[in-house]
Design an enzyme around this catalytic site. Structure first.
Site, PDB file in Angstrom:
ATOM      1  N   ASP A  30       0.819  -1.205   0.000  1.00  0.00           N
ATOM      2  CA  ASP A  30       0.000   0.000   0.000  1.00  0.00           C
ATOM      3  C   ASP A  30       0.859   1.264   0.000  1.00  0.00           C
ATOM      4  O   ASP A  30       1.897   1.335   0.660  1.00  0.00           O
ATOM      5  CB  ASP A  30      -0.902   0.036   1.245  1.00  0.00           C
ATOM      6  CG  ASP A  30      -2.045  -0.963   1.164  1.00  0.00           C
ATOM      7  OD1 ASP A  30      -2.498  -1.254   0.038  1.00  0.00           O
ATOM      8  OD2 ASP A  30      -2.477  -1.440   2.226  1.00  0.00           O
TER       9      ASP A  30
ATOM     10  N   HIS B 105       0.144  -7.850  -0.727  1.00  0.00           N
ATOM     11  CA  HIS B 105      -1.137  -8.532  -0.591  1.00  0.00           C
ATOM     12  C   HIS B 105      -1.934  -8.469  -1.887  1.00  0.00           C
ATOM     13  O   HIS B 105      -1.655  -7.662  -2.780  1.00  0.00           O
ATOM     14  CB  HIS B 105      -1.948  -7.976   0.593  1.00  0.00           C
ATOM     15  CG  HIS B 105      -2.260  -6.518   0.497  1.00  0.00           C
ATOM     16  ND1 HIS B 105      -1.327  -5.535   0.748  1.00  0.00           N
ATOM     17  CD2 HIS B 105      -3.408  -5.858   0.202  1.00  0.00           C
ATOM     18  CE1 HIS B 105      -1.875  -4.349   0.599  1.00  0.00           C
ATOM     19  NE2 HIS B 105      -3.140  -4.513   0.255  1.00  0.00           N
TER      20      HIS B 105
END
Length: 312
Positions: free
Chosen positions: A135, A283
């Site tokens: 992120d 992820h």
């Protein structure tokens, strides 16, 4: 007569055989956890934590032990955590300053301050997070950690996967490590978040958030662990090499991170909470549940400036 198929690996990382490594850095031995139980979910990444609840404040001793577990396992899973949005936010706040995502107010209605973001997907809003990524690497200080809670899940599908980028680095051949150690790469948001914005909004945000540079191999301060810190969504090119070599190296590393040996997969249940170290893993949200509804809530913790092998 049976034909013999001769396989030629053109990818220097396309080798076969064991891909194993240590969960902890070399020289660091495992220690027991005194304040909760830990059940590893894979050899190096992911663990289920039980014996604690996330609805209240944590003692300094409990928080320190959880930090050690997050550093060791990179992703922690907590089942049966029926917490409110306020408790979710309070739990995350104990780990550091909470992150205000500068684009969420443009992509999620009503999001204007540091808060838990509701990520609702259904027949009208499909999931598009099914690419491997860390992120906010387009920021000078990418997120340290994220806390994600399942609110509503589909009957089937909607799992989340994480890949251990420390193990991915550890098992690289020495010749690849020699090529990437000390290199830097550019990260940018424009091709991801920018794709869904109108031109005026995109240009306005561009003034505040231009491309940033991070080390290709990041060193984590707590452990000295080296991790791969490039991702398919936000890393645009490696600096200091030709475009051809940049494309080659990034392609190799992106594919490498996708190896199942580095991964753990979580099958969500209501009131499950996952917390991950955004620096040490990537992820991927499996988008295999359309048109069913999937609602998750997430908040992130501010990180620091990534440091490479050279110390800068």
């Amino acid at each position: 007569m049976t034909a013999t198929i001769r396989r030629t690996a053109t990818d220097p990382l396309a080798y076969f055989g064991p891909l194993v490594g240590r969960r902890l850095p070399e020289g660091v031995e495992e220690q027991p956890y005194q304040l909760f139980e830990v059940r590893p979910a894979s050899p190096t990444i992911g663990a289920f934590v039980s014996g604690i609840h996330l609805d209240g404040g944590m003692s300094p001793e409990l928080l320190a032990e959880l930090r050690r577990a997050l550093t060791e396992f990179k992703v922690l899973f907590f089942r049966d955590q029926a917490i409110t949005r306020e408790q979710h936010k309070a739990f995350a706040a104990q780990w550091g300053e909470l992150e205000q995502h500068p684009f969420f107010k443009h992509t999620f209605g009503g999001q204007s301050d540091v808060d838990v973001a509701t990520l609702a997907k259904d027949a009208m809003t499909t999931g598009v997070e099914n690419t491997w990524h860390n992120d906010v690497t387009w920021h000078e200080t990418p997120s340290y950690a994220a806390v994600l809670r399942a609110v509503e899940i589909p009957e089937l599908g909607g799992d989340t996967l994480w890949s251990d980028t420390a193990l991915a680095y550890d098992v690289l051949p020495d010749e690849i490590k020699e090529r990437i150690d000390g290199l830097e790469a550019e990260h940018d948001w424009i091709q991801a978040f920018g794709a869904g914005m109108d031109e005026a909004t995109r240009d306005s945000l561009r003034e505040a958030f231009g491309p940033v540079t991070h080390p290709v191999v990041r060193v984590l301060p707590e452990s000295g662990r080296r991790v791969l810190f490039v991702n398919f969504v936000f890393t645009t090119r490696i600096l200091g090499v030709s475009q051809e070599e940049s494309d080659e190296l990034l392609g190799l590393l992106f594919r490498h991170v996708q190896r199942p040996e580095f991964q753990v997969r979580l099958n969500w249940a209501p009131d499950t909470v996952a917390m991950w170290d955004n620096r040490a893993c990537q992820h991927y949200a499996s988008s295999d549940y359309f048109p069913a509804r999937r609602v998750m809530e997430r908040i992130s913790v501010v990180g620091d400036v990534p440091v490479g092998i050279s110390g800068s």
